[in-house]
Design a protein around this motif. Structure first.
Motif: not given
Length: 262
Positions: A26-30
């Protein structure tokens, strides 16, 4: 001839299986997360990943440091100059990204692919390698959480989270309101982060597309380019990112380490 074909097919399925054994990614871009915000509030949940994973708070966005341009660089693995994608504007009905992306890499590795985003213009990144694409302006985290906690097969997910990109221009980057919004996002991510901490073989990456200064962003100001990179993986060594330089266009190559692709 049949034996040769069976041998080739068996190799194909073996390598797909070996990729899948590396677990979900999972890549999470905030969106608009300034790395100094992490230092200031010491987020409880993201902080867990920092403590047990690896991190680099000296990352740099592409030029210009804008949402769609940076995210396009993330998934294509190319700078705006190399890809030709240097527009921060997209609307439904316009052409979407062409060519290979990190989603194609994930599909080749035998993973199901999810794309969850909270800005309409990021619909530009939709492509045929994505099994499930969901636009969730205000509930992208809850949508992702439901999938993550219930999906049984290995998957790749790119999750985009908005909020700071609205509070920053209104109240200022690193303002009290901005930091409160970041605390809220961190709390909302608790179940997702805990899931990967306790998973057998997963990888979670948290980063951003750009930061900002005062109430501005997207300029040549050095603060606008800043972004963090945090990785926790049960299968892949990322120790080198602690001291190496990092730019958002390199995200695709980092993800491909998990897939054991160069």
């Amino acid at each position: 001839m049949e034996r040769v074909l069976l041998f080739i097919l068996s190799l194909f399925f073996f390598y797909q299986l070996s990729y899948a054994e590396n677990g979900s990614v999972v890549v999470i871009s905030i969106d608009a997360l300034h790395p100094d915000a992490i230092v200031k509030i010491k987020p409880k949940n993201i902080g867990k990943l920092i403590d047990i994973g690896v991190s680099n708070f000296n990352g740099k966005s592409v030029k210009p440091p804008k949402t769609l341009i940076s995210h396009t660089a993330m998934v294509t693995g190319k700078t705006p100059i190399d890809s030709g994608y240097n527009s921060n504007v997209w609307k439904s009905g316009d052409p979407t990204v062409s060519g290979e992306t990190v989603f194609h890499d994930a599909k080749s590795a035998g993973l199901k692919t999810y794309y969850i985003y909270s800005k309409q213009k990021l619909g530009f990144l939709n492509n045929s390698a994505i099994d499930k694409s969901i636009f969730g302006k205000d509930d992208s985290i809850s949508i992702a959480e439901k999938i993550i906690l219930n999906e049984k097969k290995p998957y790749f997910m790119f999750l985009h989270i908005s909020g700071l990109d609205e509070v920053g221009p209104q109240y200022g980057w690193l303002s009290d309101e901005y930091l409160e919004e970041f605390k809220f996002i961190d709390n909302e991510l608790q179940k997702i982060i805990d899931h990967f901490i306790h998973s057998k073989n997963g990888t979670i990456i948290i980063t951003s597309d750009h930061a900002g200064h005062e109430k501005e962003h997207g300029t040549d100001h050095p603060e606008d380019y800043k972004l963090p990179l945090i990785i926790f993986s049960k299968t892949t060594n990322f120790d080198d990112i602690k001291t190496s330089s990092y730019s958002s266009y390199q995200l695709r190559s980092l993800v491909n380490r998990v897939f054991k692709k160069k």
